[in-house]
Design an enzyme around this catalytic site. Structure first.
Site, PDB file in Angstrom:
ATOM      1  N   GLN A   1       4.008 -13.276  -2.020  1.00 55.93           N
ATOM      2  CA  GLN A   1       4.776 -12.147  -1.464  1.00 55.93           C
ATOM      3  C   GLN A   1       5.579 -12.581  -0.237  1.00 55.93           C
ATOM      4  O   GLN A   1       6.630 -12.005   0.059  1.00 55.93           O
ATOM      5  CB  GLN A   1       3.831 -11.004  -1.061  1.00 55.93           C
ATOM      6  CG  GLN A   1       3.208 -10.252  -2.228  1.00 55.93           C
ATOM      7  CD  GLN A   1       1.857 -10.803  -2.607  1.00 55.93           C
ATOM      8  OE1 GLN A   1       1.567 -11.968  -2.398  1.00 55.93           O
ATOM      9  NE2 GLN A   1       1.014  -9.970  -3.183  1.00 55.93           N
TER      10      GLN A   1
ATOM     11  N   ASP B   1      -3.979  -2.574   3.904  1.00 53.82           N
ATOM     12  CA  ASP B   1      -4.188  -1.791   2.674  1.00 53.82           C
ATOM     13  C   ASP B   1      -5.191  -0.683   2.886  1.00 53.82           C
ATOM     14  O   ASP B   1      -5.159   0.345   2.206  1.00 53.82           O
ATOM     15  CB  ASP B   1      -4.637  -2.705   1.536  1.00 53.82           C
ATOM     16  CG  ASP B   1      -3.454  -3.527   1.062  1.00 53.82           C
ATOM     17  OD1 ASP B   1      -3.165  -4.560   1.697  1.00 53.82           O
ATOM     18  OD2 ASP B   1      -2.786  -3.087   0.114  1.00 53.82           O
TER      19      ASP B   1
ATOM     20  N   ALA C   1       0.804  -1.234   0.000  1.00 48.46           N
ATOM     21  CA  ALA C   1       0.000   0.000   0.000  1.00 48.46           C
ATOM     22  C   ALA C   1       0.837   1.285   0.000  1.00 48.46           C
ATOM     23  O   ALA C   1       0.666   2.136  -0.882  1.00 48.46           O
ATOM     24  CB  ALA C   1      -0.975  -0.030   1.175  1.00 48.46           C
TER      25      ALA C   1
ATOM     26  N   ASN D   1      -6.529  -6.418   4.207  1.00 45.63           N
ATOM     27  CA  ASN D   1      -5.117  -6.752   3.937  1.00 45.63           C
ATOM     28  C   ASN D   1      -5.101  -7.967   3.017  1.00 45.63           C
ATOM     29  O   ASN D   1      -6.155  -8.501   2.642  1.00 45.63           O
ATOM     30  CB  ASN D   1      -4.364  -6.996   5.251  1.00 45.63           C
ATOM     31  CG  ASN D   1      -2.863  -7.084   5.038  1.00 45.63           C
ATOM     32  OD1 ASN D   1      -2.277  -6.232   4.367  1.00 45.63           O
ATOM     33  ND2 ASN D   1      -2.221  -8.117   5.552  1.00 45.63           N
ATOM     34  N   LYS D   2      -3.917  -8.395   2.665  1.00 49.61           N
ATOM     35  CA  LYS D   2      -3.737  -9.490   1.708  1.00 49.61           C
ATOM     36  C   LYS D   2      -4.623 -10.685   2.030  1.00 49.61           C
ATOM     37  O   LYS D   2      -4.765 -11.071   3.182  1.00 49.61           O
ATOM     38  CB  LYS D   2      -2.261  -9.894   1.726  1.00 49.61           C
ATOM     39  CG  LYS D   2      -1.856 -11.009   0.791  1.00 49.61           C
ATOM     40  CD  LYS D   2      -2.319 -10.823  -0.633  1.00 49.61           C
ATOM     41  CE  LYS D   2      -1.888  -9.508  -1.241  1.00 49.61           C
ATOM     42  NZ  LYS D   2      -2.628  -9.207  -2.513  1.00 49.61           N
TER      43      LYS D   2
HETATM   44  O1  MRU Z   1      -1.159  -7.138  -3.487  1.00 47.88           O
HETATM   45  P1  MRU Z   1      -0.092  -6.462  -2.675  1.00 47.88           P
HETATM   46  O2  MRU Z   1       1.207  -7.181  -2.680  1.00 47.88           O
HETATM   47  O3  MRU Z   1       0.029  -4.997  -3.038  1.00 47.88           O
HETATM   48  O4  MRU Z   1      -0.649  -6.511  -1.201  1.00 47.88           O
HETATM   49  C1  MRU Z   1       0.148  -6.003  -0.156  1.00 47.88           C
HETATM   50  C2  MRU Z   1      -0.420  -6.204   1.186  1.00 47.88           C
HETATM   51  O5  MRU Z   1      -1.487  -6.726   1.351  1.00 47.88           O
HETATM   52  C3  MRU Z   1       0.357  -5.635   2.327  1.00 47.88           C
HETATM   53  O6  MRU Z   1       0.201  -6.411   3.463  1.00 47.88           O
HETATM   54  C4  MRU Z   1      -0.146  -4.223   2.618  1.00 47.88           C
HETATM   55  O7  MRU Z   1      -0.168  -3.453   1.451  1.00 47.88           O
HETATM   56  C5  MRU Z   1       0.664  -3.537   3.635  1.00 47.88           C
HETATM   57  S1  MRU Z   1       2.227  -3.044   3.013  1.00 47.88           S
HETATM   58  C6  MRU Z   1       3.049  -2.173   4.200  1.00 47.88           C
END
Ligand code: MRU
Length: 348
Positions: free
Chosen positions: A196, A237, A48, A247-248
């Site tokens: 990730q 996010d 994010a 979040n993810k």
């Molecule tokens: O799809 P992504 O890789 O952008 O998702 C990222 C996440 O869900 C992270 O946990 C979130 O953005 C926090 S990053 C500090």
């Protein structure tokens, strides 16, 4: 020094191509906003706060190339550029927050000559990047007391330096605890389908010498049942006014497991991730991504080609499962509606 995934050098935005980690460290150059928008959509850059930083720099590149005679002509084109950048990914609110900040900067300098206005926009984008790293260090210091010496900490996805302007949010708290001399072991969920956790979290923690052990997502419950996880910490996010956390995908599952096993579940995020305009998590737009991410790993097909697929990229963890939200201005728990509003009003 933790890595910074986005740099600005000699008029060019440089991004570490996160799709190619951990096997290759490739830096891509971006000369225009269209390239930056594509980099966000295709996950060259993700996480994010990092998406917000990239969008701000993209907007500054776009502004640089605008040929207009006056502010009104400039701003009409600038808004179109921001709209293209805003259409890249829907869930992380930092993207919209950063673009709003860029538009406010433009409006605030409406009286300046256009070359000066363009310089101010670039300076604002660079400040968004630098500020994000500073805030993450504050956030890390605020959260570090929650992580006890010897703790075994589970994290999901990548909320590290790679996902931010630098240092990380969830991994920022872990870094701050390690800097205070605590011995930790991080368990990284691999985080299907985009991986990730295995590709990015494992890579950046190993790079910085922080002990990390990789597990598949479906192993977290077993480790918790064996008493091998002391706390969970993740990023976010978008956080709604009532403390619900997007979040993810898979974060909600981990939070439910943590509650079942009486394990604290912490969320670390800067205030730019908090969206007080959303009453609760049901209002947060959840991105659905291409089915190929589920049916394939890299080029390898892992499922019958004709199978139906769902691929929601995020889920929402209800506030009642969150033990505390860690921000740069303090830690909130219990009544999130009141606590988050108070933090937002506290000012910088
Ligand atoms: O799809 P992504 O890789 O952008 O998702 C990222 C996440 O869900 C992270 O946990 C979130 O953005 C926090 S990053 C500090």
């Amino acid at each position: 020094m933790s890595i910074k995934p986005i740099l600005f050098e000699s008029g060019v935005v440089k991004m570490l191509d996160q799709r190619r980690l951990p096997t290759e460290e490739v830096w891509n150059d971006y000369h225009d906003y269209q390239g930056v928008a594509e980099a966000i959509t295709t996950m060259v850059v993700r996480g994010a706060p990092a998406i917000g930083v990239a969008a701000a720099l993209g907007a500054a590149l776009g502004a640089r190339d605008i040929a207009a005679r006056d502010f009104d002509g400039f701003f009409a084109q600038f808004e179109k550029i921001c709209a293209v950048l805003a259409a890249t990914r829907p869930t992380a609110v930092n993207l919209f927050w950063a673009l709003d900040r860029m538009k406010s900067c433009a409006r605030g300098n409406a009286q300046s000559p256009l070359p000066e206005l363009k310089e101010r926009l670039l300076a604002e984008a660079l400040e968004i990047a630098a500020e994000d790293e500073r805030l993450n260090r504050d956030l890390g210091r605020n959260g570090a007391p929650l992580i006890l010496d010897g703790a075994r900490v589970l994290t999901h996805c990548n909320a590290g330096a790679l996902a931010t302007g630098g240092y990380g949010t969830a991994l920022g708290v872990i870094r701050a605890a390690v800097e205070q001399g605590k011995q930790l072991l991080v368990y990284a969920d691999e985080t299907r389908p985009f991986l990730q956790g295995s590709r990015l979290t494992a890579w950046e923690l190993l790079r910085d010498g922080i002990p990390v052990t990789l597990i598949c997502d479906n192993m977290a419950g077993y480790l918790m049942s064996k008493g091998e996880i002391d706390c969970v910490i993740v990023g976010a996010d978008r956080i709604a006014a009532n403390g619900d956390v997007a979040n993810k995908i898979g974060t909600y599952t981990v939070a439910v497991l943590a509650r079942e096993h009486n394990i604290p579940f912490y969320v670390a995020a800067p205030l730019s991730t908090i969206d007080l305009s959303m009453v609760d998590g049901s209002e947060i737009p959840i991105e659905e991504r291409a089915s190929r991410e589920v049916t394939h790993v890299g080029a390898q097909l892992l499922a019958p080609e004709s199978v139906g697929v769902r691929n929601p990229a995020f889920d929402v963890t209800p506030a009642r499962l969150v033990s505390a939200i860690i921000t740069e201005r303090g830690v909130v728990s219990g009544d999130y509606r009141q606590g988050l509003r108070q933090l937002a009003e506290k000012g910088g």
